[in-house]
Design a protein around this motif. Structure first.
Motif, PDB file in Angstrom:
ATOM      1  N   MET A  98       0.859  -1.172   0.000  1.00  0.00           N
ATOM      2  CA  MET A  98       0.000   0.000   0.000  1.00  0.00           C
ATOM      3  C   MET A  98       0.902   1.230   0.000  1.00  0.00           C
ATOM      4  N   GLU A  99       0.657   2.115  -0.974  1.00  0.00           N
ATOM      5  CA  GLU A  99       1.527   3.271  -1.126  1.00  0.00           C
ATOM      6  C   GLU A  99       0.730   4.509  -1.494  1.00  0.00           C
ATOM      7  N   VAL A 100       1.034   5.622  -0.834  1.00  0.00           N
ATOM      8  CA  VAL A 100       0.492   6.933  -1.155  1.00  0.00           C
ATOM      9  C   VAL A 100       1.668   7.898  -1.178  1.00  0.00           C
ATOM     10  N   LYS A 101       1.877   8.572  -2.327  1.00  0.00           N
ATOM     11  CA  LYS A 101       3.009   9.486  -2.460  1.00  0.00           C
ATOM     12  C   LYS A 101       2.550  10.925  -2.240  1.00  0.00           C
ATOM     13  N   ARG A 102       3.321  11.667  -1.459  1.00  0.00           N
ATOM     14  CA  ARG A 102       3.069  13.085  -1.235  1.00  0.00           C
ATOM     15  C   ARG A 102       4.411  13.803  -1.188  1.00  0.00           C
ATOM     16  N   TYR A 136       3.205   7.492   2.394  1.00  0.00           N
ATOM     17  CA  TYR A 136       3.618   6.270   3.093  1.00  0.00           C
ATOM     18  C   TYR A 136       3.748   5.110   2.110  1.00  0.00           C
ATOM     19  N   HIS A 137       4.615   4.189   2.500  1.00  0.00           N
ATOM     20  CA  HIS A 137       4.871   2.958   1.751  1.00  0.00           C
ATOM     21  C   HIS A 137       4.858   1.830   2.776  1.00  0.00           C
ATOM     22  N   ILE A 138       3.915   0.903   2.655  1.00  0.00           N
ATOM     23  CA  ILE A 138       3.728  -0.149   3.659  1.00  0.00           C
ATOM     24  C   ILE A 138       3.679  -1.493   2.952  1.00  0.00           C
ATOM     25  N   GLU A 139       4.491  -2.435   3.428  1.00  0.00           N
ATOM     26  CA  GLU A 139       4.491  -3.784   2.849  1.00  0.00           C
ATOM     27  C   GLU A 139       5.225  -4.740   3.785  1.00  0.00           C
ATOM     28  N   TYR A 140       4.926  -6.046   3.617  1.00  0.00           N
ATOM     29  CA  TYR A 140       5.673  -7.078   4.329  1.00  0.00           C
ATOM     30  C   TYR A 140       7.010  -7.301   3.627  1.00  0.00           C
ATOM     31  N   GLN A 163       6.770  -3.407   7.210  1.00  0.00           N
ATOM     32  CA  GLN A 163       7.607  -2.212   7.203  1.00  0.00           C
ATOM     33  C   GLN A 163       6.749  -1.002   6.830  1.00  0.00           C
ATOM     34  N   VAL A 164       6.753   0.000   7.716  1.00  0.00           N
ATOM     35  CA  VAL A 164       5.945   1.204   7.532  1.00  0.00           C
ATOM     36  C   VAL A 164       6.890   2.383   7.355  1.00  0.00           C
ATOM     37  N   THR A 165       6.945   2.930   6.147  1.00  0.00           N
ATOM     38  CA  THR A 165       7.818   4.053   5.831  1.00  0.00           C
ATOM     39  C   THR A 165       6.975   5.274   5.513  1.00  0.00           C
ATOM     40  N   GLU A 203      13.035  10.608   5.776  1.00  0.00           N
ATOM     41  CA  GLU A 203      12.361   9.304   5.749  1.00  0.00           C
ATOM     42  C   GLU A 203      12.380   8.692   7.145  1.00  0.00           C
ATOM     43  N   VAL A 204      11.215   8.199   7.579  1.00  0.00           N
ATOM     44  CA  VAL A 204      11.094   7.499   8.861  1.00  0.00           C
ATOM     45  C   VAL A 204      10.481   6.136   8.587  1.00  0.00           C
ATOM     46  N   THR A 205      11.106   5.077   9.138  1.00  0.00           N
ATOM     47  CA  THR A 205      10.625   3.714   8.913  1.00  0.00           C
ATOM     48  C   THR A 205      10.533   2.972  10.232  1.00  0.00           C
TER      49      THR A 205
END
Length: 233
Positions: A98-102, A136-140, A163-165, A203-205
């Protein structure tokens, strides 16, 4: 009696006429009807109740999250800002990316990270300053879980690693970190361990170690600005 015989008849006729007239006059007098009783004033008919809107109302703005060792936040006091509804575009459960770019703004500061157990899922809440939510960029991901600056592996307990970035974002304000506890064990049904593996160049992960790589969902909340990640039990 009249002496003149011929005048008897007119006299008798006059008497008969008077008698008849009296009778007719008596018969012609109708009995007045009783006065009508005044009717009670009609009671006004109350208007029908207003129709209620169909469909579900807005979701209450509560993330049900608590910081480690802290008590849940109190309900919104009177006079404070109104609660905002959860963002409707990101409520679906998924096990994929799941990704949303801003972009186009300075990194927003992450002020708080908290977790909580809910009915059927555990919740991770990332809270930020201001009104702007970062992308955010979220994936296993597979092991090893690596730190972004050095690339060194980091041991995070679990059988799956979500992983939640978020970016542009930061977990520090100048030299001062804003999230002091960067590795923690929430002790929840699905969350085993979590670690902040990156706070570098906007960037925060967070690496979230889970007992199983179950489906998750993402929600955006405001007042205050938060990113919420739920993972099913």
């Amino acid at each position: 009696m009249m002496k003149v015989l011929g005048r008897w008849m007119p006299t008798l006729g006059l008497a008969a006429c008077l008698t008849t007239a009296a009778c007719k006059k008596e018969e012609a007098t109708p009995t007045p009807p009783p006065p009508a009783e005044p009717s009670a004033p009609a009671k006004p008919t109350p208007p029908p109740p207003a129709a209620q809107p169909t469909g579900a109302g807005p979701v209450t703005d509560t993330d049900a999250g608590t910081s480690a060792g802290a008590t849940p936040p109190p309900s919104t006091p009177p006079g404070s800002q109104a609660a905002q509804a959860e963002d409707p575009k990101s409520h679906e459960w998924t096990a994929g990316l799941m990704e949303v770019k801003r972009s186009g703004f300075a990194p927003v500061t992450m002020r708080e990270v908290r977790t909580a157990r809910n009915e059927g899922f555990d919740r991770l809440v990332l809270q930020f300053d201001g009104d702007q939510l970062p992308g955010y960029h979220i994936e296993y991901v597979d092991k090893p879980v690596a730190k972004c600056g050095s690339g060194d592996p980091s041991e995070v307990a679990g059988q799956g690693w979500l992983q939640v970035t978020v970016q542009p974002a930061q977990a520090h304000d100048g030299p001062q970190v804003t999230v002091a506890e960067r590795k923690r064990k929430p002790g929840l049904p699905i969350f085993e361990e979590m670690e902040l593996t990156c706070d570098f160049e906007g960037e925060v992960t967070w690496a979230l170690g889970v007992k199983k790589p179950n489906k998750y969902r993402v929600m955006e909340l405001s007042n205050p600005t938060r990113l919420v990640v739920d993972v099913q039990h």
